[in-house]
Design a protein around this motif. Structure first.
Motif, short mmCIF file in Angstrom:
data_model
loop_
_atom_site.label_atom_id
_atom_site.label_comp_id
_atom_site.label_asym_id
_atom_site.label_seq_id
_atom_site.Cartn_x
_atom_site.Cartn_y
_atom_site.Cartn_z
N VAL A 73 42.31 -18.18 58.32
CA VAL A 73 43.60 -18.58 58.89
C VAL A 73 44.47 -17.33 59.03
O VAL A 73 44.67 -16.61 58.06
CB VAL A 73 44.30 -19.59 57.94
CG1 VAL A 73 45.67 -19.97 58.48
CG2 VAL A 73 43.45 -20.81 57.73
N PRO A 74 45.00 -17.06 60.24
CA PRO A 74 45.89 -15.91 60.38
C PRO A 74 47.20 -16.14 59.62
O PRO A 74 47.84 -17.18 59.77
CB PRO A 74 46.14 -15.81 61.89
CG PRO A 74 45.74 -17.13 62.45
CD PRO A 74 44.80 -17.78 61.49
N SER A 75 47.56 -15.19 58.78
CA SER A 75 48.71 -15.37 57.89
C SER A 75 50.03 -15.56 58.64
O SER A 75 50.92 -16.25 58.15
CB SER A 75 48.82 -14.18 56.94
OG SER A 75 49.01 -12.98 57.68
N ASN A 76 50.16 -14.98 59.80
CA ASN A 76 51.43 -15.09 60.53
C ASN A 76 51.57 -16.41 61.30
O ASN A 76 52.57 -16.62 61.97
CB ASN A 76 51.60 -13.90 61.48
CG ASN A 76 50.47 -13.75 62.46
OD1 ASN A 76 49.37 -14.24 62.23
ND2 ASN A 76 50.71 -13.04 63.53
N PHE A 77 50.59 -17.30 61.16
CA PHE A 77 50.65 -18.60 61.82
C PHE A 77 50.96 -19.74 60.86
O PHE A 77 50.98 -20.90 61.26
CB PHE A 77 49.33 -18.89 62.54
CG PHE A 77 49.23 -18.23 63.88
CD1 PHE A 77 49.24 -16.85 64.01
CD2 PHE A 77 49.13 -18.99 65.03
CE1 PHE A 77 49.16 -16.24 65.26
CE2 PHE A 77 49.05 -18.39 66.27
CZ PHE A 77 49.06 -17.02 66.39
N VAL A 78 51.16 -19.43 59.57
CA VAL A 78 51.42 -20.48 58.59
C VAL A 78 52.65 -20.16 57.75
O VAL A 78 53.02 -19.00 57.56
CB VAL A 78 50.21 -20.70 57.64
CG1 VAL A 78 48.99 -21.19 58.40
CG2 VAL A 78 49.87 -19.45 56.85
N ASP A 79 53.31 -21.21 57.29
CA ASP A 79 54.41 -21.11 56.33
C ASP A 79 54.01 -21.86 55.07
O ASP A 79 53.41 -22.94 55.14
CB ASP A 79 55.69 -21.76 56.88
CG ASP A 79 56.39 -20.90 57.90
OD1 ASP A 79 56.34 -19.66 57.79
OD2 ASP A 79 56.99 -21.47 58.83
N PHE A 80 54.37 -21.30 53.91
CA PHE A 80 54.09 -21.96 52.65
C PHE A 80 55.08 -23.09 52.44
O PHE A 80 56.28 -22.92 52.60
CB PHE A 80 54.17 -20.97 51.49
CG PHE A 80 53.06 -19.96 51.51
CD1 PHE A 80 51.83 -20.28 50.97
CD2 PHE A 80 53.25 -18.71 52.07
CE1 PHE A 80 50.80 -19.37 50.99
CE2 PHE A 80 52.22 -17.79 52.10
CZ PHE A 80 50.99 -18.12 51.57
N VAL A 81 54.56 -24.26 52.08
CA VAL A 81 55.39 -25.43 51.80
C VAL A 81 55.89 -25.37 50.37
O VAL A 81 57.01 -25.72 50.08
CB VAL A 81 54.60 -26.74 52.05
CG1 VAL A 81 55.40 -27.95 51.62
CG2 VAL A 81 54.23 -26.83 53.52
N GLN A 82 55.05 -24.90 49.47
CA GLN A 82 55.40 -24.80 48.06
C GLN A 82 55.75 -23.36 47.74
O GLN A 82 55.06 -22.45 48.16
CB GLN A 82 54.24 -25.24 47.19
CG GLN A 82 53.88 -26.69 47.42
CD GLN A 82 52.60 -27.04 46.70
OE1 GLN A 82 51.73 -26.20 46.55
NE2 GLN A 82 52.49 -28.28 46.28
N ASN A 83 56.81 -23.17 46.97
CA ASN A 83 57.21 -21.83 46.58
C ASN A 83 56.36 -21.28 45.46
O ASN A 83 56.25 -20.09 45.29
CB ASN A 83 58.68 -21.81 46.16
CG ASN A 83 59.59 -22.07 47.33
OD1 ASN A 83 59.27 -21.75 48.47
ND2 ASN A 83 60.73 -22.67 47.06
N GLU A 84 55.78 -22.16 44.67
CA GLU A 84 54.99 -21.72 43.52
C GLU A 84 53.52 -21.97 43.76
O GLU A 84 53.13 -22.89 44.46
CB GLU A 84 55.41 -22.50 42.26
CG GLU A 84 56.84 -22.26 41.87
CD GLU A 84 57.21 -23.04 40.62
OE1 GLU A 84 56.30 -23.51 39.92
OE2 GLU A 84 58.40 -23.14 40.35
N GLU A 85 52.69 -21.13 43.16
CA GLU A 85 51.26 -21.34 43.19
C GLU A 85 50.93 -22.45 42.21
O GLU A 85 51.66 -22.69 41.26
CB GLU A 85 50.52 -20.07 42.74
CG GLU A 85 50.78 -18.89 43.63
CD GLU A 85 50.26 -17.61 43.01
OE1 GLU A 85 49.78 -17.63 41.85
OE2 GLU A 85 50.35 -16.58 43.69
#
Length: 114
Positions: A73-85
């Motif tokens: 998955v290209p990293s610049n095409f996704v946003d993290f929904v959760q702030n924590e791992e």
């Protein structure tokens, strides 16, 4: 009996850092100059997916769509929904989600704790 065992163990479960993400843009890996488009996941804007581990040196994550399809998955095409791992193992993921929902339920039911 052997077929049941093969079915249950054919899909390896990841144990480590997992992030829930949302696709920022639609992406078809076959629509570009990629050397290995079959190794990448197609993305649909607004759809959720899981990202495993850390970004590689080329700016890609290992990812999994909710239908189970896996790939880069290209990293610049996704946003993290959760702030924590969060840490996921093959048997604890649904239990953790269920416990979270059960423990947070009183907050949503308007119970007064004072």
């Amino acid at each position: 009996m052997d077929n049941e065992q093969n079915t249950n163990t054919s899909k390896q479960r990841y144990s480590g850092k997992v992030h829930l993400c949302i696709a920022r843009y639609s992406y078809n890996p076959f629509d570009g100059p990629n050397e290995n488009p079959e190794a990448e996941l197609p993305l649909v804007s607004g759809k959720y997916l899981y990202v495993y581990g850390d970004m590689d040196e080329d700016g890609f994550y290992e990812g999994e769509l909710l239908d189970g399809q896996r790939g880069l998955v290209p990293s610049n095409f996704v946003d993290f929904v959760q702030n924590e791992e969060f840490h996921v193992s093959s048997t604890l993921a649904s239990e953790q989600e269920e416990n979270f929902l059960n423990h947070s339920a009183p907050l949503f039911q308007g119970e007064n704790t004072s």
